[in-house]
Write a protein that holds these residues in place. Structure first.
Motif, PDB file in Angstrom:
ATOM      1  N   THR A 251     -25.394 -39.529 126.695  1.00  0.00           N
ATOM      2  CA  THR A 251     -25.701 -40.471 127.772  1.00  0.00           C
ATOM      3  C   THR A 251     -25.503 -39.779 129.104  1.00  0.00           C
ATOM      4  OG1 THR A 251     -23.452 -41.297 128.036  1.00  0.00           O
ATOM      5  CG2 THR A 251     -24.783 -42.316 126.303  1.00  0.00           C
ATOM      6  N   GLU A 252     -25.826 -40.492 130.183  1.00  0.00           N
ATOM      7  CA  GLU A 252     -25.661 -39.939 131.519  1.00  0.00           C
ATOM      8  C   GLU A 252     -24.202 -39.933 131.960  1.00  0.00           C
ATOM      9  OE1 GLU A 252     -28.234 -41.813 134.311  1.00  0.00           O
ATOM     10  OE2 GLU A 252     -30.078 -41.242 133.250  1.00  0.00           O
ATOM     11  N   TYR A 253     -23.319 -40.453 131.119  1.00  0.00           N
ATOM     12  CA  TYR A 253     -21.892 -40.464 131.450  1.00  0.00           C
ATOM     13  C   TYR A 253     -21.066 -39.767 130.376  1.00  0.00           C
ATOM     14  CZ  TYR A 253     -22.486 -44.518 128.404  1.00  0.00           C
ATOM     15  OH  TYR A 253     -22.838 -45.338 127.369  1.00  0.00           O
ATOM     16  N   GLY A 254     -21.680 -39.200 129.325  1.00  0.00           N
ATOM     17  CA  GLY A 254     -20.943 -38.505 128.292  1.00  0.00           C
ATOM     18  C   GLY A 254     -21.556 -38.719 126.930  1.00  0.00           C
ATOM     19  N   ILE A 255     -20.672 -38.853 125.884  1.00  0.00           N
ATOM     20  CA  ILE A 255     -21.113 -38.988 124.502  1.00  0.00           C
ATOM     21  C   ILE A 255     -20.526 -40.266 123.910  1.00  0.00           C
ATOM     22  CG2 ILE A 255     -21.185 -37.905 122.226  1.00  0.00           C
ATOM     23  CD1 ILE A 255     -22.628 -36.316 124.400  1.00  0.00           C
ATOM     24  N   GLU A 256     -21.377 -41.083 123.224  1.00  0.00           N
ATOM     25  CA  GLU A 256     -20.940 -42.286 122.522  1.00  0.00           C
ATOM     26  C   GLU A 256     -20.875 -41.980 121.030  1.00  0.00           C
ATOM     27  OE1 GLU A 256     -20.004 -45.212 123.579  1.00  0.00           O
ATOM     28  OE2 GLU A 256     -20.777 -45.457 125.620  1.00  0.00           O
ATOM     29  N   LEU A 257     -19.690 -42.225 120.407  1.00  0.00           N
ATOM     30  CA  LEU A 257     -19.502 -42.018 118.969  1.00  0.00           C
ATOM     31  C   LEU A 257     -19.364 -43.368 118.284  1.00  0.00           C
ATOM     32  CD1 LEU A 257     -16.871 -39.115 118.943  1.00  0.00           C
ATOM     33  CD2 LEU A 257     -19.353 -38.918 118.794  1.00  0.00           C
TER      34      LEU A 257
ATOM     35  N   ALA B  44     -19.302 -33.241 110.155  1.00  0.00           N
ATOM     36  CA  ALA B  44     -19.299 -33.285 111.613  1.00  0.00           C
ATOM     37  C   ALA B  44     -20.710 -33.565 112.108  1.00  0.00           C
ATOM     38  CB  ALA B  44     -18.791 -31.970 112.187  1.00  0.00           C
ATOM     39  N   VAL B  45     -20.784 -34.064 113.348  1.00  0.00           N
ATOM     40  CA  VAL B  45     -22.084 -34.284 113.977  1.00  0.00           C
ATOM     41  C   VAL B  45     -22.160 -33.409 115.217  1.00  0.00           C
ATOM     42  CG1 VAL B  45     -22.379 -36.628 113.114  1.00  0.00           C
ATOM     43  CG2 VAL B  45     -21.201 -36.256 115.291  1.00  0.00           C
ATOM     44  N   THR B  46     -23.363 -32.908 115.500  1.00  0.00           N
ATOM     45  CA  THR B  46     -23.585 -32.112 116.712  1.00  0.00           C
ATOM     46  C   THR B  46     -24.445 -32.911 117.669  1.00  0.00           C
ATOM     47  OG1 THR B  46     -25.558 -31.059 115.779  1.00  0.00           O
ATOM     48  CG2 THR B  46     -23.436 -29.952 115.429  1.00  0.00           C
ATOM     49  N   VAL B  47     -24.326 -32.583 118.958  1.00  0.00           N
ATOM     50  CA  VAL B  47     -25.060 -33.306 119.973  1.00  0.00           C
ATOM     51  C   VAL B  47     -25.283 -32.389 121.167  1.00  0.00           C
ATOM     52  CG1 VAL B  47     -22.956 -34.274 120.975  1.00  0.00           C
ATOM     53  CG2 VAL B  47     -25.150 -35.421 121.364  1.00  0.00           C
ATOM     54  N   ASP B  48     -26.461 -32.463 121.763  1.00  0.00           N
ATOM     55  CA  ASP B  48     -26.757 -31.752 123.000  1.00  0.00           C
ATOM     56  C   ASP B  48     -26.569 -32.714 124.157  1.00  0.00           C
ATOM     57  OD1 ASP B  48     -27.459 -29.240 121.903  1.00  0.00           O
ATOM     58  OD2 ASP B  48     -29.437 -30.031 121.351  1.00  0.00           O
ATOM     59  N   GLU B  49     -25.690 -32.352 125.058  1.00  0.00           N
ATOM     60  CA  GLU B  49     -25.479 -33.198 126.226  1.00  0.00           C
ATOM     61  C   GLU B  49     -26.740 -33.222 127.095  1.00  0.00           C
ATOM     62  OE1 GLU B  49     -22.245 -31.539 128.315  1.00  0.00           O
ATOM     63  OE2 GLU B  49     -20.738 -32.031 126.783  1.00  0.00           O
TER      64      GLU B  49
ATOM     65  N   SER C 193     -22.641 -48.672 146.475  1.00  0.00           N
ATOM     66  CA  SER C 193     -23.987 -48.866 145.926  1.00  0.00           C
ATOM     67  C   SER C 193     -24.253 -47.971 144.718  1.00  0.00           C
ATOM     68  CB  SER C 193     -25.040 -48.597 147.005  1.00  0.00           C
ATOM     69  OG  SER C 193     -25.002 -47.225 147.400  1.00  0.00           O
ATOM     70  N   ALA C 194     -23.265 -47.165 144.320  1.00  0.00           N
ATOM     71  CA  ALA C 194     -23.466 -46.241 143.203  1.00  0.00           C
ATOM     72  C   ALA C 194     -23.690 -47.019 141.910  1.00  0.00           C
ATOM     73  CB  ALA C 194     -22.262 -45.317 143.069  1.00  0.00           C
ATOM     74  N   ALA C 195     -24.739 -46.704 141.203  1.00  0.00           N
ATOM     75  CA  ALA C 195     -25.070 -47.395 139.953  1.00  0.00           C
ATOM     76  C   ALA C 195     -24.093 -46.995 138.851  1.00  0.00           C
ATOM     77  CB  ALA C 195     -26.493 -47.052 139.540  1.00  0.00           C
ATOM     78  N   ARG C 196     -23.851 -47.918 137.915  1.00  0.00           N
ATOM     79  CA  ARG C 196     -22.966 -47.641 136.796  1.00  0.00           C
ATOM     80  C   ARG C 196     -23.775 -47.015 135.665  1.00  0.00           C
ATOM     81  NH1 ARG C 196     -18.103 -49.572 137.773  1.00  0.00           N
ATOM     82  NH2 ARG C 196     -17.471 -48.871 135.700  1.00  0.00           N
ATOM     83  N   GLY C 197     -23.047 -46.348 134.730  1.00  0.00           N
ATOM     84  CA  GLY C 197     -23.679 -45.778 133.555  1.00  0.00           C
ATOM     85  C   GLY C 197     -24.366 -44.447 133.819  1.00  0.00           C
ATOM     86  N   THR C 198     -23.914 -43.727 134.841  1.00  0.00           N
ATOM     87  CA  THR C 198     -24.520 -42.425 135.137  1.00  0.00           C
ATOM     88  C   THR C 198     -23.523 -41.579 135.914  1.00  0.00           C
ATOM     89  OG1 THR C 198     -26.497 -41.341 136.014  1.00  0.00           O
ATOM     90  CG2 THR C 198     -25.568 -43.150 137.326  1.00  0.00           C
ATOM     91  N   THR C 199     -23.943 -40.320 136.239  1.00  0.00           N
ATOM     92  CA  THR C 199     -23.100 -39.374 136.984  1.00  0.00           C
ATOM     93  C   THR C 199     -23.711 -39.159 138.370  1.00  0.00           C
ATOM     94  OG1 THR C 199     -22.482 -38.271 134.933  1.00  0.00           O
ATOM     95  CG2 THR C 199     -22.094 -37.067 136.985  1.00  0.00           C
ATOM     96  N   HIS C 200     -22.875 -39.211 139.403  1.00  0.00           N
ATOM     97  CA  HIS C 200     -23.315 -39.073 140.790  1.00  0.00           C
ATOM     98  C   HIS C 200     -22.742 -37.780 141.385  1.00  0.00           C
ATOM     99  CE1 HIS C 200     -24.942 -43.175 140.916  1.00  0.00           C
ATOM    100  NE2 HIS C 200     -23.885 -43.520 140.184  1.00  0.00           N
ATOM    101  N   TYR C 201     -23.596 -37.064 142.154  1.00  0.00           N
ATOM    102  CA  TYR C 201     -23.213 -35.808 142.811  1.00  0.00           C
ATOM    103  C   TYR C 201     -23.245 -36.031 144.322  1.00  0.00           C
ATOM    104  CZ  TYR C 201     -23.995 -33.675 138.239  1.00  0.00           C
ATOM    105  OH  TYR C 201     -23.950 -33.357 136.897  1.00  0.00           O
TER     106      TYR C 201
END
Length: 656
Positions: free
Chosen positions: A468-474, A552-557, A624-632
């Protein structure tokens, strides 16, 4: 022509012995008897009332209207009718004699003429005469004649009941009798009825022997009254008095004596308790109309309750307190008997609440709650069984109890049953006991299967990883084993060449409770290749890894790194964090000679750092920063000559 009216239902016509539809007219007339106060009526074929009546019958009232002959054998004119009645007037008094007629009418009292309207007339004449009737029996007679034409006659005699006119009191009631029911403390007084026409009723009086004061108990229209005298063993006298509509009262009857019973103290007082109530019962007391229960609480305060039966359920008692009770009988006048002996009642504590059990290796961890008001608990007893229901007899399980205080004043207790066998299903209940050895009802029943020391839990299945835009959901499948203690999440990197044998080399990253099967690994989405696996661990410390290799499971961020690199050499240091209040909070170090600061935020859509705000402060809140993502973010220092410094940079991850 209307025939003569038949005798009223109250009258009885009798024939003399030896006469059957025959004999002379004189014999038939003499045989007619009318019960007082019904009038005897005689019809004559003349206006002088001479000779033998043509007909004799009974009439309940003098009120007639004839247009022809009033009876068979009589002419329509020149006839006479005589009414007479002898009755008991009791004490007598003022009466109104009212007569009206068309033609002649005369009224006699004991042979003395009181009304005389004796003339042939074509219209009705009337007269009312007030007379005083002496006490006893007297005879009224009404003579009526019709000379010609229609015939009308009416007569009434009524007592005058105005208090200003009637000063004659009723006679004293006769033949008083009294009976006394000692089983129920009931005195019944009866007497003979009075004959006064203006009688309103009777009054019953009672006095204590030795006293001259009479107490009026009741007024009644009947000739009896039942009283409940004070049950003190005293002697009482009763009498009845008649009273009329003018308010005059007679003298009292001869005094009737009653010796009352003595109201005994209630016997057989006993007490018992339920989970909610103190129950009291006692033997009924003859003569009691109710009972007074006095309750004394532990502080000495008293509460009084009146009940009509010989039982009381007292629900207003606190748990783990001892109350004392005594009872007195109360008669109809409010007199109390002596009090009974005293008994005690002690309400037990409440059953322990919210019992739970958690499995361990050959053990069960139990917990329950006691709320304020549930009673003062001295000890708990834990009972265990492999069958239902769990019995609370016999020896309880040895289980040392500890507790913690909760914010609402409750206490959460816990103990561990270490004597259980491994891998066995047990049912548990708990009871509470207070300082008076009163035991509560059992708690609800809980069931638990104890863990086995050498059997690890099953390996986790269904593990998935989503970038996801904020990390990994398991996510993974629930493990429902009763002795599961926790999950351990491992995170690592993939070792080995793609297409060949690869392994996930990682370390323990997080511990989770057995009630969840989801984990969110919040991390910067910069395009790394990662791997995860989840271990299940039971209360005995057994690990699912012991069962063999795990999956195990692999994932590409995702890679959200800005395409514009941040220049080096910024004079300020920027930090970005996410407060609980929401949004992103930015803070930076001060820059000498700066006149202000410019805040930028990366816009992936335009591929540039867009200006967000200019400020002279050293902080800024991006609400105003949206949730569920990463801001720079970039922040530069502004100078007086219109230039700005190289940016300080940082990023913040906002979870959904």
């Amino acid at each position: 022509m209307n025939p003569a009216r038949s005798a009223s239902a109250a009258a009885v016509v009798l024939a003399t012995a030896g006469t059957l539809l025959g004999g002379t007219a004189a014999t038939a007339s003499a045989a007619t008897t009318c019960a007082s106060p019904v009038f005897k009526r005689q019809f004559f074929a003349n206006t002088t009332f001479k000779g033998t009546p043509k007909k004799t019958d009974c009439d309940s009232a003098v009120s007639e209207s004839w247009s022809g002959a009033p009876a068979s054998g009589l002419p329509k004119d020149d006839f006479g009718v005589r009414w007479s009645v002898t009755r008991d007037f009791g004490s007598g008094g003022p009466f109104a004699l009212a007569a009206s007629g068309l033609d002649g009418i005369r009224v006699y009292l004991d042979g003395v003429r009181k009304v005389d309207l004796w003339k042939n007339t074509t219209k009705t004449v009337s007269r009312t005469v007030n007379v005083t009737v002496p006490r006893g029996k007297h005879t009224l007679r009404v003579d009526y004649v019709n000379w010609t034409g229609a015939a009308k006659v009416k007569f009434t005699y009524t007592p005058r009941t105005s208090a200003t006119v009637d000063k004659v009191g009723p006679l004293t009631p006769m033949d008083p009798l009294v009976s006394y029911d000692t089983a129920n403390n009931k005195a019944k007084l009866s007497w003979g009825g009075n004959a006064e026409m203006d009688l309103a009723g009777y009054r019953v009086y009672r006095r204590l022997r030795g006293s001259t004061n009479w107490t009026r108990l009741a007024a009644t229209a009947t000739t009896s009254y039942t009283d409940t005298p004070p049950a003190t063993g005293a002697v009482y006298y009763y009498e009845a008095r008649a009273y009329d509509k003018a308010g005059n009262e007679s003298a009292g009857t001869a005094d009737q004596l009653v010796t009352s019973i003595t109201l005994a103290a209630p016997g057989g007082l006993g007490s018992s308790v339920t989970d909610t109530t103190a129950e009291l019962s006692w033997k009924a007391v003859p003569g009691a109309v109710k009972y007074r229960v006095v309750r004394t609480d532990p502080s000495g305060g008293e509460k009084v309750t009146d009940v009509t039966g010989n039982h009381l359920g007292d629900e207003a008692v606190n748990r783990s307190y001892t109350y004392r009770y005594k009872v007195a009988a109360v008669d109809g006048t409010g007199h109390l008997s002596p009090y009974s002996d005293t008994v005690s009642a002690h309400r037990p504590p409440a059953a322990p609440r919210d019992l739970t059990a958690t499995a361990d290796v050959g053990a069960a961890l139990l917990s329950w709650t006691v709320k304020p008001g549930d009673g003062t608990v001295y000890a708990f007893h834990v009972y265990r069984s492999t069958t239902l229901p769990v019995r609370t007899t016999g020896e309880p399980v040895s289980c040392t109890t500890t507790y913690t205080e909760l914010p609402d004043g409750s206490r959460k207790y816990s103990c561990t049953d270490d004597s259980a066998a491994e891998g066995t299903a047990y049912h548990y209940v708990v009871t509470a006991e207070d300082q008076a050895s009163a035991v509560s009802l059992p708690s609800g029943t809980v069931t638990v299967i104890t863990a086995e020391s050498d059997r690890p839990p099953a390996q986790v299945t269904g593990l998935t990883a989503t970038a996801t835009e904020y990390g990994i959901e398991l996510d993974w499948d629930d493990n429902t084993e009763p002795d599961l203690k926790r999950y351990a999440v491992y995170r690592g990197t993939v070792l080995g060449e793609e297409g060949g044998e690869q392994v996930c080399s990682g370390s323990e990253w997080a511990w989770l409770s057995p009630s969840t099967s989801h984990y969110r690994d919040v991390r910067l989405p910069d395009g790394d290749h990662a791997c995860y696996w989840v271990d299940a661990i039971d209360t005995a410390g057994n690990s699912s890894r012991w069962l063999g290799p795990v999956s195990a499971v692999t994932v590409d961020e995702l890679d959200l790194t800005p395409s514009v690199a941040t220049p080096e050499g910024s004079p300020l240091t920027l930090t970005a964090d996410t407060p609980d209040s929401g949004g992103v909070h930015l803070g930076w170090s001060a820059v000498d000679s700066a006149t202000g600061y410019q805040v930028y935020r990366w816009d992936p859509a335009t591929g540039t750092y867009e200006k967000l705000a200019a400020t002279t402060d050293r902080s800024y809140d991006d609400t105003s920063a949206a949730r569920g993502t990463t801001h720079y973010y970039w922040v530069t220092a502004l100078y007086a000559d219109g230039t700005e410094s190289a940016p300080g940079a940082d990023q913040a991850i906002l979870e959904p």
